[in-house]
Design an enzyme around this catalytic site. Sequence first.
Site, PDB file in Angstrom:
ATOM      1  N   TYR A 200       0.797  -1.265  -0.011  1.00 18.15           N
ATOM      2  CA  TYR A 200      -0.173   0.085   0.195  1.00 18.15           C
ATOM      3  C   TYR A 200       1.065   1.312   0.085  1.00 18.15           C
ATOM      4  O   TYR A 200       1.453   1.548   1.049  1.00 18.15           O
ATOM      5  CB  TYR A 200      -0.854  -0.071   1.292  1.00 18.15           C
ATOM      6  CG  TYR A 200      -1.965  -1.028   1.208  1.00 18.15           C
ATOM      7  CD1 TYR A 200      -1.696  -2.407   1.588  1.00 18.15           C
ATOM      8  CD2 TYR A 200      -3.344  -0.665   0.801  1.00 18.15           C
ATOM      9  CE1 TYR A 200      -2.795  -3.293   1.522  1.00 18.15           C
ATOM     10  CE2 TYR A 200      -4.460  -1.837   0.919  1.00 18.15           C
ATOM     11  CZ  TYR A 200      -3.984  -3.025   1.158  1.00 18.15           C
ATOM     12  OH  TYR A 200      -4.985  -3.854   1.314  1.00 18.15           O
ATOM     13  N   PRO A 293     -12.221   0.048  -1.251  1.00 20.83           N
ATOM     14  CA  PRO A 293     -11.463  -1.011  -1.336  1.00 20.83           C
ATOM     15  C   PRO A 293     -10.516  -0.927  -0.536  1.00 20.83           C
ATOM     16  O   PRO A 293      -9.589  -2.014  -0.340  1.00 20.83           O
ATOM     17  CB  PRO A 293     -11.490  -1.478  -2.741  1.00 20.83           C
ATOM     18  CG  PRO A 293     -11.454  -0.178  -3.426  1.00 20.83           C
ATOM     19  CD  PRO A 293     -12.322   0.665  -2.689  1.00 20.83           C
ATOM     20  N   LYS A 297     -12.429  -4.709   2.901  1.00 17.14           N
ATOM     21  CA  LYS A 297     -13.578  -5.184   3.721  1.00 17.14           C
ATOM     22  C   LYS A 297     -14.708  -5.640   3.012  1.00 17.14           C
ATOM     23  O   LYS A 297     -15.437  -6.223   3.640  1.00 17.14           O
ATOM     24  CB  LYS A 297     -13.687  -4.179   4.713  1.00 17.14           C
ATOM     25  CG  LYS A 297     -12.668  -4.084   5.929  1.00 17.14           C
ATOM     26  CD  LYS A 297     -12.773  -5.244   6.867  1.00 17.14           C
ATOM     27  CE  LYS A 297     -11.423  -5.186   7.662  1.00 17.14           C
ATOM     28  NZ  LYS A 297     -10.660  -6.348   7.233  1.00 17.14           N
ATOM     29  N   TYR A 385      -7.373  -5.012   9.970  1.00 14.76           N
ATOM     30  CA  TYR A 385      -7.103  -5.716   8.689  1.00 14.76           C
ATOM     31  C   TYR A 385      -7.260  -7.311   8.572  1.00 14.76           C
ATOM     32  O   TYR A 385      -8.070  -7.736   7.760  1.00 14.76           O
ATOM     33  CB  TYR A 385      -5.702  -5.424   8.156  1.00 14.76           C
ATOM     34  CG  TYR A 385      -5.379  -5.669   6.693  1.00 14.76           C
ATOM     35  CD1 TYR A 385      -5.625  -4.608   5.755  1.00 14.76           C
ATOM     36  CD2 TYR A 385      -5.099  -6.911   6.218  1.00 14.76           C
ATOM     37  CE1 TYR A 385      -5.308  -4.699   4.454  1.00 14.76           C
ATOM     38  CE2 TYR A 385      -4.975  -7.139   4.698  1.00 14.76           C
ATOM     39  CZ  TYR A 385      -4.876  -5.904   3.996  1.00 14.76           C
ATOM     40  OH  TYR A 385      -4.836  -6.213   2.567  1.00 14.76           O
TER      41      TYR A 385
HETATM   42  C1  PHB Z   1      -6.930  -7.143  -4.571  1.00 15.40           C
HETATM   43  O1  PHB Z   1      -6.130  -7.802  -4.843  1.00 15.40           O
HETATM   44  O2  PHB Z   1      -7.865  -6.901  -5.734  1.00 15.40           O
HETATM   45  C2  PHB Z   1      -7.280  -6.038  -3.513  1.00 15.40           C
HETATM   46  C3  PHB Z   1      -6.413  -6.243  -2.604  1.00 15.40           C
HETATM   47  C4  PHB Z   1      -6.417  -5.324  -1.477  1.00 15.40           C
HETATM   48  C5  PHB Z   1      -7.193  -4.331  -1.373  1.00 15.40           C
HETATM   49  C6  PHB Z   1      -7.886  -4.176  -2.400  1.00 15.40           C
HETATM   50  C7  PHB Z   1      -8.107  -5.028  -3.736  1.00 15.40           C
HETATM   51  O3  PHB Z   1      -7.103  -3.541  -0.283  1.00 15.40           O
END
Ligand code: PHB
Length: 391
Positions: A200, A293, A297, A385
């Site tokens: 992230y 997203p 969640k 998370y």
């Molecule tokens: C995904 O792999 O599509 C994905 C992973 C984590 C997120 C959102 C989407 O926070």
Amino acid sequence: MRTTVGIIGAGPAGLFLSHLLHQNGIESVVLERRDRAYCERRQRAGVVEHGVAEALRDTGLGERMDREGFRHDGIELRFDGRGHRIDFPDLTGRHVMIWAQTEIVKDLIARRLADGGRIVFEAEATGIEGIESDRPRIRFASGGAEDVLECDYVVACDGFHGIGRTSLPEEVVRTYDKVYPFAWLGILADVPPSCDELIYARHERGFALHSMRSETVSRLYLQVPADTDPADWSDDRIWSELAARFELRESDWKLGTGPITDKSLTPMRSFVTEPMRHGRLFLAGDAAHIVPPTGAKGLNLAMRDVMLLAEGLRSWYGTGDGAGLDAYSDTALRRVWRAEHFSYWMTSLLHIDPAATPFDKRLQQSYLEHIAACRPAAAQLAENYTGLPAV
Ligand code: PHB
Ligand code: APR
């Protein structure tokens, strides 16, 4: 047509509910407006909380997830050209599974059909009637004809654009909404993940996320303006923007590139409907709430809603105890609001709001440094998370 529980929608919520009810000897029918291939193709997020992964295993749906999915013991927060690992087992004793929602839906459909379950594809629910009586009905259109499904209870698992939410009387409903001034441009690419971790990244140019679908397929996202047309983003532009946002200062780590096989835009929104039940109509999943997203969640909340509802229905049909059903809305909403807060918080922490002032950006930076340096702050992120065990 008659059944015990009439379910609208063959997304993860509707399908998992039907599976859980079957395991408790309760009959249901799922009405789905799309065809099977469409439901099995939809690209969605892929993070499964610890407790939801356990529930899949406990109900016989964990085999392919454990074989083909990935267990993740952390995530990386990347900012200011540096990476900081959040170690889930160390901070919480839990982990998450990276296993795409598409695959969960495929397994659920196959399992329901193998167990003799009834999923009526290409059947669009057009009306829900009699929810204040003890004989509710779902009107639906299938193969050019109108039909009716009579049941004891209706569960609307029909997503954000379904008819479930709007079937609650206006005077009992309250909704809460927040729309963000940005969206995610998501790609699927035929390139092995550039590392084992979800990254992230907060960058002055905007947020970016590194995720994966398999040993050979990467899933990546870029923060873009909300009105973006994905066609305006060439493959080269996407890769160079991703590389810039993931850049590390003192490392030769490189983002791998490869052919892009899918591009799509994910709008960012927070939304909650209260209550999640009226009379004999229950709402579950995206029909009742939406999260941006960033906290991964959406799928997990949908699965938790129906786990709770299936338990309430089990008690009701098993022993005549209706307390679980009566408490469903309040209990589900407690978790929903925690997840709403977490998703909003992760989103605000990592994205660049076009209206942000230099003060706002310094606060963001300062909080990211706090998470990197302070164990309780990192633990709070990890707790949320991986999924709060009880709310
Ligand atoms: C995904 O792999 O599509 C994905 C992973 C984590 C997120 C959102 C989407 O926070
Ligand atoms: N009649 C029949 N089916 C309908 C109708 C209708 N009137 N309206 C919608 N549907 C179907 C849709 O075609 C879809 O297959 O309901 C299903 C809803 O599924 P999802 O949108 O996947 O919602 P849900 O099961 O709650 O799962 C939530 O999906 O959007 C993601 O991030 C979200 O991961 C989360 C998950």
